[in-house]
Design a protein around this motif. Structure first.
Motif, PDB file in Angstrom:
ATOM      1  N   PHE A   1       0.840  -1.180   0.000  1.00 29.53           N
ATOM      2  CA  PHE A   1       0.000   0.000   0.000  1.00 29.53           C
ATOM      3  C   PHE A   1       0.887   1.245   0.000  1.00 29.53           C
ATOM      4  O   PHE A   1       1.910   1.298   0.690  1.00 29.53           O
ATOM      5  N   ASP A   2       0.483   2.235  -0.752  1.00 29.81           N
ATOM      6  CA  ASP A   2       1.210   3.501  -0.818  1.00 29.81           C
ATOM      7  C   ASP A   2       2.680   3.266  -1.180  1.00 29.81           C
ATOM      8  O   ASP A   2       3.567   4.005  -0.758  1.00 29.81           O
ATOM      9  N   ASP A   3       2.937   2.215  -1.960  1.00 29.11           N
ATOM     10  CA  ASP A   3       4.268   1.867  -2.463  1.00 29.11           C
ATOM     11  C   ASP A   3       5.256   1.441  -1.385  1.00 29.11           C
ATOM     12  O   ASP A   3       6.407   1.116  -1.697  1.00 29.11           O
ATOM     13  N   HIS A   4       4.851   1.429  -0.109  1.00 32.22           N
ATOM     14  CA  HIS A   4       5.833   1.173   0.946  1.00 32.22           C
ATOM     15  C   HIS A   4       5.375   0.161   2.000  1.00 32.22           C
ATOM     16  O   HIS A   4       6.213  -0.501   2.602  1.00 32.22           O
ATOM     17  N   TRP A   5       4.072   0.054   2.244  1.00 28.22           N
ATOM     18  CA  TRP A   5       3.593  -0.679   3.413  1.00 28.22           C
ATOM     19  C   TRP A   5       3.008  -2.029   3.022  1.00 28.22           C
ATOM     20  O   TRP A   5       2.286  -2.156   2.038  1.00 28.22           O
ATOM     21  N   SER A   6       3.310  -3.041   3.822  1.00 27.35           N
ATOM     22  CA  SER A   6       2.696  -4.350   3.666  1.00 27.35           C
ATOM     23  C   SER A   6       2.648  -5.018   5.038  1.00 27.35           C
ATOM     24  O   SER A   6       3.256  -4.537   5.998  1.00 27.35           O
ATOM     25  N   GLY A   7       1.946  -6.125   5.113  1.00 36.69           N
ATOM     26  CA  GLY A   7       1.854  -6.806   6.398  1.00 36.69           C
ATOM     27  C   GLY A   7       1.096  -8.106   6.279  1.00 36.69           C
ATOM     28  O   GLY A   7       0.684  -8.522   5.185  1.00 36.69           O
ATOM     29  N   SER A   8       0.920  -8.768   7.405  1.00 34.81           N
ATOM     30  CA  SER A   8       0.177 -10.018   7.432  1.00 34.81           C
ATOM     31  C   SER A   8      -0.322 -10.287   8.847  1.00 34.81           C
ATOM     32  O   SER A   8       0.233  -9.772   9.830  1.00 34.81           O
ATOM     33  N   THR A   9      -1.365 -11.069   8.932  1.00 29.87           N
ATOM     34  CA  THR A   9      -1.860 -11.570  10.212  1.00 29.87           C
ATOM     35  C   THR A   9      -1.999 -13.083  10.083  1.00 29.87           C
ATOM     36  O   THR A   9      -2.192 -13.600   8.970  1.00 29.87           O
ATOM     37  N   TYR A  10      -1.897 -13.788  11.216  1.00 30.81           N
ATOM     38  CA  TYR A  10      -1.972 -15.240  11.133  1.00 30.81           C
ATOM     39  C   TYR A  10      -2.568 -15.820  12.407  1.00 30.81           C
ATOM     40  O   TYR A  10      -2.590 -15.196  13.467  1.00 30.81           O
ATOM     41  N   PHE A  11      -3.041 -17.050  12.254  1.00 33.88           N
ATOM     42  CA  PHE A  11      -3.479 -17.859  13.385  1.00 33.88           C
ATOM     43  C   PHE A  11      -2.963 -19.265  13.149  1.00 33.88           C
ATOM     44  O   PHE A  11      -3.054 -19.803  12.038  1.00 33.88           O
ATOM     45  N   ILE A  12      -2.428 -19.903  14.189  1.00 33.26           N
ATOM     46  CA  ILE A  12      -1.889 -21.255  14.053  1.00 33.26           C
ATOM     47  C   ILE A  12      -2.149 -22.028  15.333  1.00 33.26           C
ATOM     48  O   ILE A  12      -2.094 -21.463  16.434  1.00 33.26           O
ATOM     49  N   THR A  13      -2.479 -23.305  15.182  1.00 30.69           N
ATOM     50  CA  THR A  13      -2.623 -24.189  16.331  1.00 30.69           C
ATOM     51  C   THR A  13      -1.746 -25.409  16.112  1.00 30.69           C
ATOM     52  O   THR A  13      -1.698 -25.962  15.012  1.00 30.69           O
ATOM     53  N   GLN A  14      -1.048 -25.820  17.159  1.00 28.55           N
ATOM     54  CA  GLN A  14      -0.079 -26.910  17.065  1.00 28.55           C
ATOM     55  C   GLN A  14      -0.363 -27.929  18.171  1.00 28.55           C
ATOM     56  O   GLN A  14      -0.576 -27.560  19.327  1.00 28.55           O
TER      57      GLN A  14
END
Length: 821
Positions: free
Chosen positions: A543-556
């Motif tokens: 976004f806006d040529d500079h920003w990125s990200g992620s969210t996650y959920f994991i169960t082990q």
């Protein structure tokens, strides 16, 4: 063999290879990739663990480059078994290169990596767009006609060709102020001895963006047209910035023009050569042809014809063409592009004769329908340039030998007792294999990767072992926008804490959004219980040529109970001058923050700043931590005598909190000299006594200040010399270190690396330690694919305390070869 059967065989082969491997070995280097961005080649070096860029030398040009990175967080999985190397095939556009991580760096969080190019290069190095990569950017060499093979469906960019002539072009016509955000550049292209000059404006991410800008230019540049650049069939031309008004234009390097790169307009009269009447006649013919194609439901041909018309100077047919291209795209299922075409019509002809109809078509394009249909159309229109099956890799063998001699003296009331020891403590032959294969159709990019290491231990009580680093199949499908990797692989993120066996797959459901699913089991040497995990993540950006990200959920799960259940988020910022990365991992099962990390790098002028804040559980908080120090091998066995709550409590008691704050700056003094200073404060918390382990006290703050002076190309074209002064302070001891090292290429084929290290320490018991370590590493590169290495070091240590002293001398040597193919 059918395509389905062929793919199934690949998946099963990669899966069983990973399942049958007895042992995993985590190397530092994961992968190296060469890609192209416009007129720049980009080498991306990926790591198997989180790292932080610290510095490199020389600053911007040379054949030999030394990179320093800092391992972030838990580095216990990065063991020191030998050197690693990756080879970069320059594909004819940059010199070939070798990337080498030398042995003997297990004790330090700071790792040194060499880049050795076949000839001098200009470059720009810095952190990648995550915390597991480094990028090296190099200008593509002038005169190159071979494009870099793209590793994936890299977006194609567009430029507006303002003028074209057989004579050099000087830009005199005014440009709109909006053009200030773009680059004005010249090209000189040759084809069969003929020379063409072009003045262009770029770059635009999509053809729609360029089309929106084109009407602002056609009055001053009536022959302006849009051209696709940077795809795998386009010749890379030598490009320079356009001179400012009043300056002398610099001479342009010549780049051959491939026949594939000649746009159709070159073979026929250019718009500048057509009279107004001829433009009207040609536009009318193209419009009639497009209407016939639409009536025949040949929408693809209609779109191509209308685009050809719209690239001509404005005529009486332009308005109808702009309306029709929207209708053609809509009928072709390209709803998002149709919307863009309709919106452009309204912008250009708000009161046009087709305006009401166009507005109705815009209203009829519902957002949800447009989005869903666009995703299908977007994928179905993407095609890759096929690549035949290719395979390569390397094999290497290294022999390691170490021996120790020591004498201990203990002072008693009336006597001094002496004890001596001499023996070989290391004797092993390590064999490595690194294989990879790739093939690509018009729709799917495929890879197979296999990396393995076998150690033959010659000591009497030694154990032979096999360690599989990677065995996976990787697939990227352009029409469906689905990617998948199955087999043994390094952590892809998404809450997976280390190397894994399993499946990681993703679906790009929108331009800036990607959903991922991951299934598998962690792989390490210690936990014998059965563990499995399942997770999902959402990637966003850029976004806006500079920003990125992620969210996650994991169960082990581990042996039927919860091992960990976590949610987390990553935020990334990347620009030409700096980058930042943050990670939060929260375990909902244990109700505790497992990892919090914030790191950044910023370059301003001659200074490069790096910062890091890191707080994490060590080892990562999981139920399997209850087995640490225990004679019980599995959670299943532990459950027979221990409740689930007690297992959780024991896991907490075996998990400490580690914190680190780091700040560093490097300043480039001249072309040959740079200085740097690093400050680090770290501490590890206390652990209570348990049934299996005694209590441990907190370390308190451990302060480390390091000063460094680095010189490059001082006495020859390829040399790097570094002088280091370190100060170490803690509650229990204080220490000082000095080191001098040199890295140089001699007689083109020899690389010599002499070093000398000195360390002194005084602890709270008044025990003094002094260690001197001279060393020499020699590499002989017989050919580009053959190298031989010899590494030797002597470590002389003297320890003197109130009642005991010890003299220890350790000799170390390794020798081996590496073959690339």
């Amino acid at each position: 063999m059918s395509k389905l059967t062929h793919r199934s065989t690949i998946f099963l082969t990669a899966f069983f290879l990973s399942a049958l491997a007895p042992d995993a070995f985590a190397q530092l280097l994961d992968n190296v990739k060469l890609s192209q961005q416009g007129d720049t080649a980009v080498i991306t070096l990926s790591f198997n663990t989180a790292i932080q860029y610290m510095r490199h030398s020389p600053a911007s040009s040379g054949e030999l480059i030394k990179l320093e990175v800092q391992v972030v967080g838990d580095a216990s999985d990065i063991r020191d078994i030998g050197s690693e190397a990756r080879r970069v095939d320059g594909q004819g556009v940059i010199p070939d290169a070798n990337i080498i991580f030398g042995a003997g760096q297990a004790r330090s969080l700071v790792k040194l990596i060499q880049f050795q190019f076949a000839r001098p290069v200009s470059f720009k190095m810095g952190p990648g767009n995550d915390n597991r990569s480094i990028t090296l950017r190099l200008p593509i060499e002038a005169g190159t006609t071979k494009p870099i093979t793209r590793d994936e469906t890299t977006p194609v960019r567009y430029a507006i060709v303002l003028e074209q002539s057989d004579k050099p072009i000087e830009q005199n016509s005014p440009l709109p102020s909006a053009a200030d955000d773009f680059t004005l550049f010249n090209e000189r292209l040759t084809d069969k001895g003929a020379t063409l000059y072009r003045l262009s404006l770029g770059y635009f991410d999509t053809q729609t963006d360029a089309q929106k800008f084109l009407p602002m230019l056609t009055r001053a540049f009536p022959q302006a047209r849009i051209e696709k650049i940077g795809d795998s069939q386009t010749t890379v031309a030598a490009v320079i910035p356009q001179s400012k008004q009043g300056e002398t234009s610099p001479s342009l390097p010549t780049a051959p023009l491939s026949p594939l790169a000649v746009p159709p307009e070159i073979a026929s009269p250019t718009p500048a050569q057509l009279s107004p009447d001829e433009i009207e006649k040609q536009s009318a013919m193209l419009l009639a042809s497009a209407r016939s194609a639409i009536n025949a439901k040949d929408y693809t041909n209609a779109i191509q014809t209308l685009n050809q018309l719209l690239q001509l100077p404005p005529s009486s047919s332009s308005e109808a063409a702009q309306s029709l291209v929207g209708r053609a795209r809509e009928n072709n299922g390209e709803y998002n592009k149709a919307r863009a075409e309709y919106e452009l019509y309204i912008k250009l002809y708000p009161s046009g004769i087709y305006a009401n109809e166009v507005r109705k078509r815009l209203d009829s394009l519902g957002t949800s329908t447009a989005s869903a249909s666009t995703n299908r159309a977007r994928g179905s229109n993407q095609r890759l340039s096929p690549i035949p099956f290719t395979a390569g890799g390397s094999v290497s063998q290294y022999y390691y030998r170490g021996s120790t001699q020591s004498e201990t003296r203990v002072v008693n009331a009336t006597t001094i007792d002496k004890a001596s020891f001499s023996g070989t403590d290391q004797s092993a032959l390590v064999s490595n294999v690194d294989l990879n294969a790739r093939w690509r159709s018009e729709t799917t990019d495929n890879r197979l990767v296999f990396r393995d290491s076998y150690t033959r231990d010659f000591l009497t009580d030694g154990h032979n072992r096999n360690r599989l680093t990677a065995a996976y199949y990787d697939m990227k499908n352009a029409p469906t926008q689905i990617n998948a990797r199955i087999g043994r692989q390094s952590s892809p993120g998404g809450g997976v804490l280390g190397r894994m066996d399993g499946l990681n797959t993703g679906y790009q459901f929108a331009q800036k959004w990607k959903a991922n699913i991951i299934l598998g089991s962690p792989h390490d040497d210690y936990v014998k219980s059965t563990r499995t995990f399942a997770g999902t993540s959402l990637d966003a950006g850029t976004f806006d040529d500079h920003w990125s990200g992620s969210t996650y959920f994991i169960t082990q799960r581990i042996d039927g109970i919860t091992d960990r259940r976590a949610a987390g988020s990553e935020v990334r910022f990347f620009s030409e001058s700096g980058s930042a990365y943050s990670l939060v991992d929260y375990d909902m099962y244990y109700k505790a923050v497992n990892i919090f990390m914030l790191q950044g790098s910023y370059t301003s002028g001659a200074n490069t700043w790096n910062v890091l804040l890191d707080r994490r559980m060590t080892p990562a908080l999981q139920s399997s931590n209850a087995l640490i120090g225990s004679t019980i091998a599995t959670i299943d066995e532990l459950k027979k005598t221990t409740t689930i709550n007690d297992i959780k409590a024991q896991a907490r008691d075996h998990t400490a909190v580690a914190e680190m704050a780091f700040a560093g700056v490097t300043r480039q003094l001249t072309d040959h000299w740079q200085v740097g200073v690093d400050l680090r404060d770290s501490r590890v918390g206390a652990l209570p006594a348990t049934a299996d382990l005694p209590a441990t006290t907190a370390t308190g703050d451990v302060y480390n200040i390091n000063f460094q002076v680095i010189g490059s190309n001082l006495y020859k074209r390829q040399d790097i010399t570094a002088f280091n002064v370190g100060v170490l302070r803690s509650r229990d001891y204080k220490g000082y270190s000095l080191s001098l090292s040199n890295l140089g290429v001699y007689w083109e084929k020899w690389v010599l690396e002499p070093s000398l290290r000195y360390y002194r320490q005084l602890d709270v018991f008044q025990t003094r330690l002094r260690r001197i370590t001279p060393g020499m590493r020699v590499t002989y590169r017989r050919t580009d694919g053959q190298s031989f290495e010899l590494d030797s070091a002597l470590e002389d240590t003297k320890t003197n305390g109130p009642t005991q002293s010890e003299d220890t001398t350790r000799y170390y040597i390794s020798a081996g070869y590496r073959l690339d193919f």
